[in-house]
Design an enzyme around this catalytic site. Structure first.
Site, PDB file in Angstrom:
ATOM      1  N   CYS A  67       5.333  -5.722   2.104  1.00 63.28           N
ATOM      2  CA  CYS A  67       6.035  -4.445   2.052  1.00 63.28           C
ATOM      3  C   CYS A  67       5.757  -3.567   3.268  1.00 63.28           C
ATOM      4  CB  CYS A  67       5.692  -3.699   0.770  1.00 63.28           C
ATOM      5  SG  CYS A  67       3.919  -3.502   0.478  1.00 63.28           S
ATOM      6  N   GLY A  68       4.498  -3.551   3.734  1.00 57.66           N
ATOM      7  CA  GLY A  68       4.176  -2.719   4.880  1.00 57.66           C
ATOM      8  C   GLY A  68       4.826  -3.199   6.159  1.00 57.66           C
TER       9      GLY A  68
END
Length: 351
Positions: A132-133
């Site tokens: 996600c990052g």
């Protein structure tokens, strides 16, 4: 005001990492097959009696019709993503998606205020696994390294080589800033101590100028911010803000023809910056954000994001027992994520 995380004002330059939990190593993913080297193939037998005719020309490629394909990292490997891709309708353009969102939530907006929308257009990218990052950074990169940023695969490779991640996860805002500076060639300013107080004006002014903000938060079932003590830690990128103001400046804004009371800055025209809503004024600031589990923009109350970001303190028990290795900084999630965010600007920007 004190926060439960009390992070240092300046992150350490090279914090050591602690793998959690114990595991020997993570096998590297197999390399994709190399394209065929046609020059290395054996030549067909040649004979004076049977000359080989030249090959027929290839047919022209089909004409491009419809919208460009969506970015889906890992589509070729994930049957679940393939099925979701096949069932999904076309992704609306950025402004169309924002307009849809505002119409959907118009009852949430205070009627005593006028609303000004500032929003840079972000592409969508669906993550595969705990990326996600890095997916949020990839989306932000399209605004920092136009026209299309850098490939997600490069972000993953460099983050792995630097020891920031084992399989795509990012539990350190400081490491995310270092990665952004190295790969995207941009400026990265780490905010600590939460998104309130003096940091609030920095964030809002940053978004008004059209630059991206990376935010760690706890993700609820609908991808919105919640409070799970970091057990659902997730990343989003914001590149837009909806401000509720008492009066719209007279220079450089136009009212939306479909949503009365909503104003947009006129492109290519100097506009007077609006007065920022006072902190503590409820329902006056919303962030327009994207994250790696949805194609669409989401509209989040600023205070809801601030509170979620400020309580990221613990590593998820389910991750701690799933048999995988995760790179977590010394001090854990509290030291790496709690009360922190990342302001990204192009290298040549004086803002």
């Amino acid at each position: 005001m004190t926060s439960p995380c009390s992070p240092p004002l300046k992150p350490p330059i090279s914090p050591p990492k602690t793998p959690v939990p114990q595991a020997s190593s993570i096998p590297s993913p197999p390399l994709p097959p190399s394209p065929l080297d046609f020059s290395a193939l054996p030549s067909p037998p040649w004979s004076q009696q049977t000359p080989v005719p030249p090959p027929l020309p290839l047919p022209p490629p089909p004409a491009a019709t419809g919208p460009a394909p969506r970015h889906v990292f890992g589509l070729e490997k994930s049957q679940l993503l393939k099925e979701a891709f096949d069932k999904a309708g076309p992704v609306p353009k950025g402004r169309e998606d924002v307009k849809r969102l505002l119409k959907l939530h118009k009852d949430r907006f205070r009627g005593d205020l006028r609303w000004i929308l500032f929003c840079a257009d972000l592409p969508s990218l669906i993550q595969e696994g705990p990326q996600c990052g890095l997916v949020a950074l990839w989306m932000a990169g399209t605004l920092l390294s136009p026209p299309s940023g850098v490939p997600l695969e490069r972000l993953i490779r460099v983050a792995t080589e630097r020891g920031y991640t084992a399989q795509g996860e990012m539990f350190s805002v400081a490491d995310m800033g270092r990665l952004a500076q190295e790969v995207l060639g941009c400026q990265a300013k780490l905010l600590s101590g939460g998104l309130g107080g003096p940091n609030r004006d920095l964030v809002l002014q940053h978004l008004v100028t059209g630059h991206p903000l990376l935010i760690p938060y706890d993700e609820d079932f609908n991808h919105e911010p919640c409070q799970r003590k970091g057990h659902k830690a997730h990343w989003a990128v914001s590149a837009g803000v909806l401000l509720g103001v008492r009066a719209v400046p007279s220079l450089g804004y136009t009212e939306d023809p479909e949503l009365p009371g909503l104003f947009h800055p006129v492109l290519g025209t100097p506009c007077q910056p609006p007065s920022l809503p006072e902190e503590g004024s409820p329902g006056a600031v919303y962030l327009l954000s994207k994250q790696g589990k949805s194609w669409h923009y989401q509209l989040w109350d600023y205070d809801q994001v601030r509170e979620s970001n400020l309580q990221l303190t613990d590593f998820s028990p389910s991750r701690a027992t799933d048999g995988r290795v995760y790179v977590v900084p010394v001090g854990g999630v509290r030291a790496g994520l709690c009360g922190q965010a990342l302001l990204l600007t192009p290298q040549d920007c004086s803002h």
